[in-house]
Design an enzyme around this catalytic site. Structure first.
Site, short mmCIF file in Angstrom:
data_model
loop_
_atom_site.label_atom_id
_atom_site.label_comp_id
_atom_site.label_asym_id
_atom_site.label_seq_id
_atom_site.Cartn_x
_atom_site.Cartn_y
_atom_site.Cartn_z
N LYS A 239 15.16 -16.78 18.43
CA LYS A 239 14.34 -16.54 19.63
C LYS A 239 14.32 -15.04 19.99
O LYS A 239 13.94 -14.24 19.15
CB LYS A 239 14.83 -17.43 20.78
CG LYS A 239 14.66 -18.92 20.44
CD LYS A 239 15.19 -19.85 21.48
CE LYS A 239 16.70 -20.02 21.38
NZ LYS A 239 17.20 -21.21 22.06
N ASP B 127 21.40 -27.11 23.34
CA ASP B 127 20.54 -27.71 24.37
C ASP B 127 19.97 -29.08 23.97
O ASP B 127 19.76 -29.95 24.82
CB ASP B 127 19.41 -26.75 24.78
CG ASP B 127 18.65 -26.16 23.61
OD1 ASP B 127 18.97 -26.50 22.45
OD2 ASP B 127 17.71 -25.37 23.84
C1 BGC Z 1 18.02 -22.67 18.14
C2 BGC Z 1 18.51 -24.06 18.46
C3 BGC Z 1 17.99 -24.50 19.82
C4 BGC Z 1 16.49 -24.33 19.88
C5 BGC Z 1 15.91 -24.72 21.23
C6 BGC Z 1 16.51 -22.61 18.30
O1 BGC Z 1 16.05 -21.30 18.10
O2 BGC Z 1 18.39 -22.35 16.83
O3 BGC Z 1 19.93 -24.10 18.44
O4 BGC Z 1 18.35 -25.83 20.03
O5 BGC Z 1 16.13 -23.01 19.61
O6 BGC Z 1 16.40 -23.91 22.24
#
Ligand code: BGC
Length: 440
Positions: free
Chosen positions: A140, A176
């Site tokens: 992200k 999450d």
């Molecule tokens: C992460 C996950 C997370 C998801 C939603 C992804 O970029 O790797 O661990 O559950 O985003 O937040």
């Protein structure tokens, strides 16, 4: 961007084989991580808990009071995490988290109470136990130095100890999706899958414990356990290359973490706007849109966010054009009727592909777990704000997993409420082990 039935089936079978490989610890782009959460809330969870939620641009600290598995009181404070912290030094990030925790705890006047804490850390982790989570990679909007390969819980504990002004006790680290599944299960016992469709995307599900090979702690006759799929990375090994378009290649090239999180870049809120922008820019360059003159703002990566795509999709649902005109006006474009229709079509194609991809994976999971009825607990901004996602998902999952009864349920705030419930489950498991040890 439109899949044939054969391509859809192929994606389904590639996903299933990656799931099976991952769970057997064979090479796979899916981590299939053991969360060490072997049971769901049973309605006995009571007490005061702290939850931390790190994953988006806001960090949340939440104080929750549970009474028989139900949240009866909740206080929350949001702290902004600026870009400098998100891509800066890891120690500075964790020091800031600890500062927020103590600001909140002192503000609530609970600094002298030993509070059990559930830490929602929504990034891929290798878990050695319920309270050890080694960061595999940032995703992200985060890319801090010196955290990958380190235990997020240890970093948090050390930062809290450096301050020494609170008595919180980190008892569980979770994702999450896991929090969402647990929160969903506290409302609906059929919950078997947790899904996040937000800035990032991921899912988890309840797997038979005897199928799970990566299990580092001692087993205690567990029947099932939650597996964090980490499907954002699906295709990082090339197995999904057959659906990659030139737009996806450019989207990846413009992203913070190039060549990773392939699947997330097809489906999540962080990227759908950018994919749309790239496509519109290309159509303009080819003289098919805006009479061939793209405003500068549309040529800048990151300028078209996914909420604007949702806004335009609302027009398509309503048969209108006001939202689309409004969005284009922000980019300095006066659009013709034809431009409007093209822009709406592009938003639809990109959104629809994402909803179909998510549905393909969910249908595969439903077939795999093969329960009489399964509830899929969902949370995330894309799911909540995109006006067509839920409808498409219901339609496609029915089509792709016929005969498997399912329900999509919005489980609000798994990262907060779910984290408190997981902390309560962690304490229950600990206590049970202590009693067993006395019995021995
Ligand atoms: C992460 C996950 C997370 C998801 C939603 C992804 O970029 O790797 O661990 O559950 O985003 O937040």
């Amino acid at each position: 961007m439109r899949f044939s039935a054969a391509t859809t089936r192929k994606i389904q079978s590639v996903f299933l084989s990656e799931v099976e490989n991952g769970i057997r610890q064979r090479p796979s782009s899916l981590q299939m991580e053991n969360t060490y959460i072997p049971e769901l809330p049973d309605g006995t969870e009571s007490g005061l808990f702290l939850a931390l939620d790190l994953g988006g641009t806001n960090f949340r600290v939440i104080l929750l009071e549970l009474e028989n598995g139900v949240v009866v009181k909740e206080d929350v404070k949001r702290y902004h995490i600026g870009a400098d912290l998100r891509v800066g030094c890891g120690i500075a990030l964790f020091d800031y988290l600890a500062e927020c925790v103590s600001d909140f705890v002192i503000g609530q006047g609970v600094q002298d109470i030993e509070l059990p804490l559930g830490f929602t850390f929504s990034f891929p982790m290798i878990q050695h136990s319920l309270e050890v989570g080694i960061l595999v990679t940032w995703t992200k909007t985060f890319n801090c130095q010196n955290v990958v390969n380190k235990d997020a819980v240890l970093l948090l504990r050390e930062a809290l100890e450096r301050r020494g002004d609170t008595k919180v006790n980190v008892v569980a680290v979770l994702n999450d999706t896991t929090g969402t599944l647990i929160q969903g299960a506290s409302q609906d016992r059929n919950t078997a899958i947790g899904l996040i469709l937000g800035t990032g995307s991921n899912a988890c599900y309840l797997e038979r414990a005897d199928k799970v090979q990566h299990w580092e702690t001692e087993r205690h006759g567990e029947k099932e356990v939650i597996i964090d799929i980490e499907w954002g990375a699906f295709g990082d090994n090339g197995v999904l290359d057959f659906i990659k378009t030139e737009f996806d290649r450019e989207n990846d090239a413009n992203s913070l973490l190039v060549s990773s999180f392939t699947f997330e870049k097809y489906i999540s809120g962080k990227y759908l706007g950018e994919l749309t922008r790239i496509t519109l820019a290309k159509l303009t360059k080819e003289g098919l849109l805006f009479e061939g003159h793209a405003p500068g703002a549309l040529l800048t990566p990151g300028n078209l966010t996914t909420d604007l795509v949702s806004h335009i999709e609302q027009d398509t649902l309503d048969g209108g054009s006001n939202n689309t005109r409004d969005v284009l006006a922000r980019f300095g474009v006066t659009a013709t009727e034809e431009d409007i229709a093209i822009v709406q079509y592009v938003c639809e194609i990109i959104s629809n592909r994402a909803a179909l991809l998510v549905s393909i994976c969910l249908a595969t999971l439903l077939e795999k777990i093969d329960r009489e009825e399964s509830t899929i607990a969902v949370d995330g901004s894309l799911y909540k704000h995109h006006p067509r996602f839920e409808g498409w998902m219901n339609q496609y999952i029915h089509l792709l997993a016929p005969g498997h009864k399912f329900k999509l349920m919005h489980a609000e705030d798994g990262s907060g409420k779910g984290a408190a419930l997981v902390a309560a489950i962690a304490l229950r498991l600990k206590k049970r082990l202590e009693w067993e040890a006395i019995g021995d």
